[in-house]
Enzyme design. Structure first.
Site, mmCIF file in Angstrom:
data_model
loop_
_atom_site.group_PDB
_atom_site.id
_atom_site.type_symbol
_atom_site.label_atom_id
_atom_site.label_comp_id
_atom_site.label_asym_id
_atom_site.label_seq_id
_atom_site.Cartn_x
_atom_site.Cartn_y
_atom_site.Cartn_z
ATOM 1 N N ASN A 182 41.512 42.324 76.648
ATOM 2 C CA ASN A 182 41.684 43.435 77.327
ATOM 3 C C ASN A 182 41.581 44.744 76.393
ATOM 4 O O ASN A 182 41.797 45.861 77.087
ATOM 5 C CB ASN A 182 42.819 43.345 78.178
ATOM 6 C CG ASN A 182 44.116 43.379 77.105
ATOM 7 O OD1 ASN A 182 44.069 43.718 75.903
ATOM 8 N ND2 ASN A 182 45.294 43.240 77.887
ATOM 9 N N LYS A 183 41.066 44.660 75.200
ATOM 10 C CA LYS A 183 41.075 45.572 74.369
ATOM 11 C C LYS A 183 39.515 46.355 74.541
ATOM 12 O O LYS A 183 38.885 45.715 75.187
ATOM 13 C CB LYS A 183 41.191 45.261 72.574
ATOM 14 C CG LYS A 183 42.653 44.701 72.657
ATOM 15 C CD LYS A 183 43.637 45.714 73.162
ATOM 16 C CE LYS A 183 45.026 45.551 72.336
ATOM 17 N NZ LYS A 183 45.755 44.360 72.523
ATOM 18 N N ASN A 184 39.310 47.679 73.934
ATOM 19 C CA ASN A 184 38.124 48.222 74.042
ATOM 20 C C ASN A 184 37.014 47.602 73.347
ATOM 21 O O ASN A 184 35.828 47.690 74.095
ATOM 22 C CB ASN A 184 38.167 49.556 73.348
ATOM 23 C CG ASN A 184 39.202 50.570 73.770
ATOM 24 O OD1 ASN A 184 40.075 50.275 74.804
ATOM 25 N ND2 ASN A 184 39.131 51.879 73.776
#
Ligand code: PLP
Length: 381
Positions: A182-184
């Site tokens: 779910n990170k960039n």
């Protein structure tokens, strides 16, 4: 299930193709893709000292271990962060001293509170660039330099974000990145450590792979046939599949962050008039300090609002929301542990029940932002 999910992958056929090529190549770990991923990450961040690792928790553990943080030492870290920032220090045998946030407008750690919590045992200051916005690094680095303390940057929210022209993660002694789903920049499970100097870089490289003096690839290529072990290390290596996906994702990162910035600006514009809603970092760009990676879109609900009820009402409209974070001192382990100091966290406590994280990811349309804002307004009525 969600009409508007909190986050979403920005994957195309290129990620699948990159993974397929690795599988077809027959070389699965610590090979050319990982070397290239580290090189290109370094170029993007403006440093040659990047190591890709298993995940950001491993990165934090490597950082504290390489800095020789151990029993009897204290690490100052914010209470308002993901628990790994503190746990990695606890796993090294150190104590954690939790620090307060600046306030409603800035949920990052307060340099003045760090100063208040320094003792003769303090070894390191761990900071978190909450939601992708830089902490007050001038103040924090000055405090650390004056007292001979190490600075660990948990930059899990902040890949390619900057402070006074320099990439977050390159300002302290060690910077840690996360490439969790779910990170960039997402590869599934992955992370990186960035070292300020060659000695720390070399130590973390050793600790990443058992403390062994030669690498698998070098032995495979016949460059080396034996090894020595010069430190008690871990296995925190990343594999080639993730590095290959990471390379594709790195190519999407700047555009993804720019899209996040535009969406966050739209949120701020739309919510500016909403009664009682707090908008942390509202004036961030007016201060001209740098660029956020806009990993999260936090708002503060009006005082006295039931956050649970708002989240339920938004869920009924298909909008996923979340909370970042339950402060570390509220967890049962950390609340009870005598290796966690938790005095003077009143500003964290004041916002902990009010923070709500709204959906933010590059695939959102402007109309999605409007729909979330409408759902929020309706949920507050
Ligand atoms: C996601 C995150 C971590 C942990 O990252 P992993 O790669 O999942 O281990 C650590 N700190 C912060 C602030 C995070 O958001």
């Amino acid at each position: 299930m969600w009409k508007i999910p909190l986050s979403d992958l920005s994957f195309g056929p290129e990620e699948a193709e990159a993974a397929r090529q690795v599988v077809a190549s027959g070389w699965l770990t610590m090979g050319e893709r990982t070397a290239q991923f580290e090189r290109e990450l370094g170029e993007a961040l403006g440093t040659p000292r990047v190591l890709a690792v298993t995940n950001c928790t491993a990165a934090l553990h490597l950082a504290y271990t390489a800095l020789s943080v151990g029993p009897g030492d204290e690490v100052i870290c914010p209470s308002l962060t993901f628990v790994a920032t503190a746990n990695a220090a606890l796993l090294c045998g150190a104590s954690v001293v939790l620090a307060d946030i600046v306030g409603d407008d800035d949920l990052s750690v307060d340099p003045a509170d760090i100063v208040r919590k320094i003792t003769p045992r303090t070894r390191a200051i761990a900071v978190v660039h909450y939601a992708g916005y830089p902490c007050d690094m001038d103040a924090i680095c000055a405090i650390a330099a004056e007292r001979g303390l190490a600075v660990v940057e948990d930059a899990a929210h902040a890949p390619l974000a900057s402070y006074r022209g320099r990439a977050l993660g390159t300002l302290g002694d060690v910077g840690c990145l996360s490439f969790f789903s779910n990170k960039n920049l997402a590869v599934g499970e992955g992370g990186a450590v960035i070292a300020r100097d060659d000695a720390l870089h070399a130590r973390m490289r050793l600790l990443r792979a058992h403390g062994m003096t030669t690498l698998t690839l070098d032995r495979h290529k016949g460059h080396a046939f034996t090894y020595d072990v010069v430190d008690a290390g871990m296995n925190y290596r990343i594999d080639e599949i993730r590095s290959a996906i990471g390379l594709v994702q790195l190519g999407r990162l700047a555009a993804g962050n720019a899209r996040r910035r535009a969406l966050a600006a739209r949120y701020h514009e739309r919510l500016a008039g909403a009664r009682g809603i707090g908008l942390p970092y509202r004036d961030f760009y007016a201060r001209g300090l740098g660029e956020s990676a806009h990993h999260l879109m936090p708002v503060l609900l009006p005082e006295g609002t039931s956050r649970e009820a708002v989240m339920e009402a938004m869920k009924a409209r298909g909008v996923q929301t979340s909370v970042h974070y339950t402060p570390i001192h509220r967890f049962s382990h950390h609340g009870a542990s005598d290796r966690v100091r938790k005095e003077g966290l009143s500003r964290t406590d004041a916002i902990a029940g009010r923070e709500l994280t709204l959906p933010l990811h590059p695939r959102m349309a402007d109309a999605d932002v409007d729909a979330v804002c409408e759902a929020l307004a309706a949920s507050l009525r």
